[in-house]
Design a protein around this motif. Sequence first.
Motif, PDB file in Angstrom:
ATOM      1  N   LYS A 170      45.187  79.427   8.134  1.00 18.25           N
ATOM      2  CA  LYS A 170      46.467  79.495   8.854  1.00 18.25           C
ATOM      3  C   LYS A 170      46.974  80.937   8.813  1.00 18.25           C
ATOM      4  O   LYS A 170      47.918  81.250   8.093  1.00 18.25           O
ATOM      5  N   ARG A 190      50.670  81.627  14.675  1.00 14.48           N
ATOM      6  CA  ARG A 190      50.435  80.203  14.899  1.00 14.48           C
ATOM      7  C   ARG A 190      51.593  79.606  15.686  1.00 14.48           C
ATOM      8  O   ARG A 190      52.750  79.956  15.472  1.00 14.48           O
ATOM      9  N   GLY A 194      48.936  73.556  16.722  1.00 19.60           N
ATOM     10  CA  GLY A 194      47.737  74.100  16.090  1.00 19.60           C
ATOM     11  C   GLY A 194      47.080  75.231  16.850  1.00 19.60           C
ATOM     12  O   GLY A 194      46.003  75.706  16.453  1.00 19.60           O
ATOM     13  N   PRO A 212      43.444  74.629  20.185  1.00 18.99           N
ATOM     14  CA  PRO A 212      42.657  74.044  19.086  1.00 18.99           C
ATOM     15  C   PRO A 212      41.217  73.741  19.474  1.00 18.99           C
ATOM     16  O   PRO A 212      40.299  73.953  18.672  1.00 18.99           O
TER      17      PRO A 212
END
Length: 232
Positions: A170, A190, A194, A212
């Motif tokens: 992340k 981010r 996601g 994603p």
Amino acid sequence: MVSFGERLRGERERMGLTQTQFGDLAGVTKKTQMLYENGERSPKADYLTAISGAGADIEYVLTGNRSVRGSIGSSEVSRLEDGATLVDTLAGSGQLAAVKMYDIEAAAGDGRSLEQEEVESTLYFPTDQLAAQGLDPAQVVGIKVRGDSMDGTLADGDWVLVDRSRREPKPEGVFLLLVHGERRIKRVQRVAGGAWLLISDNEHYQPEMIKPEDMKDVEILGRCEIRIGRVS
């Protein structure tokens, strides 16, 4: 704590040389010598080797510890084995870390690891100074920045030290990435769902959304930690 640049300036003054004269010992300009002493640029190994050969106490400049050779009033000369430079010796002792520098534009990409690329140069940094920045020397590489997409943070021709151990799932910050087989330096943010935004700090470039389902085409190679560049 006395910095590298301050020790370099002190050693030059101990030898009674101007910045121009001292720079001439290693074939650099007065301006470059000034940048070294101000801590705005780091010298390469050939510079350190040259001033060492001219009588400068490189062990002191790099570590703050005086060698026998560099002690004021001493006529003794420290000896190195079979032509080894003091830089080689300090690197072998763990006091200096050799950081390989790669040109991101020259790198082929296509999934190749950096170890398979040609090393443009090698810079030496005191191991304890890297550790003070939370960096493991074994995990640090240098990358030359290309293009203006990160202007405001990183300029074309700058070098940046990349911590390859920072590959968090992340990410938030500026990272060296492999995107569709091409190495890029981008700010990663981010977002909901996601996805990632790959942001160019130059406002003339639009952010790129990585959904994603497209994450398989993106690999984090390391976090950009320290910039080495010209003062504009």
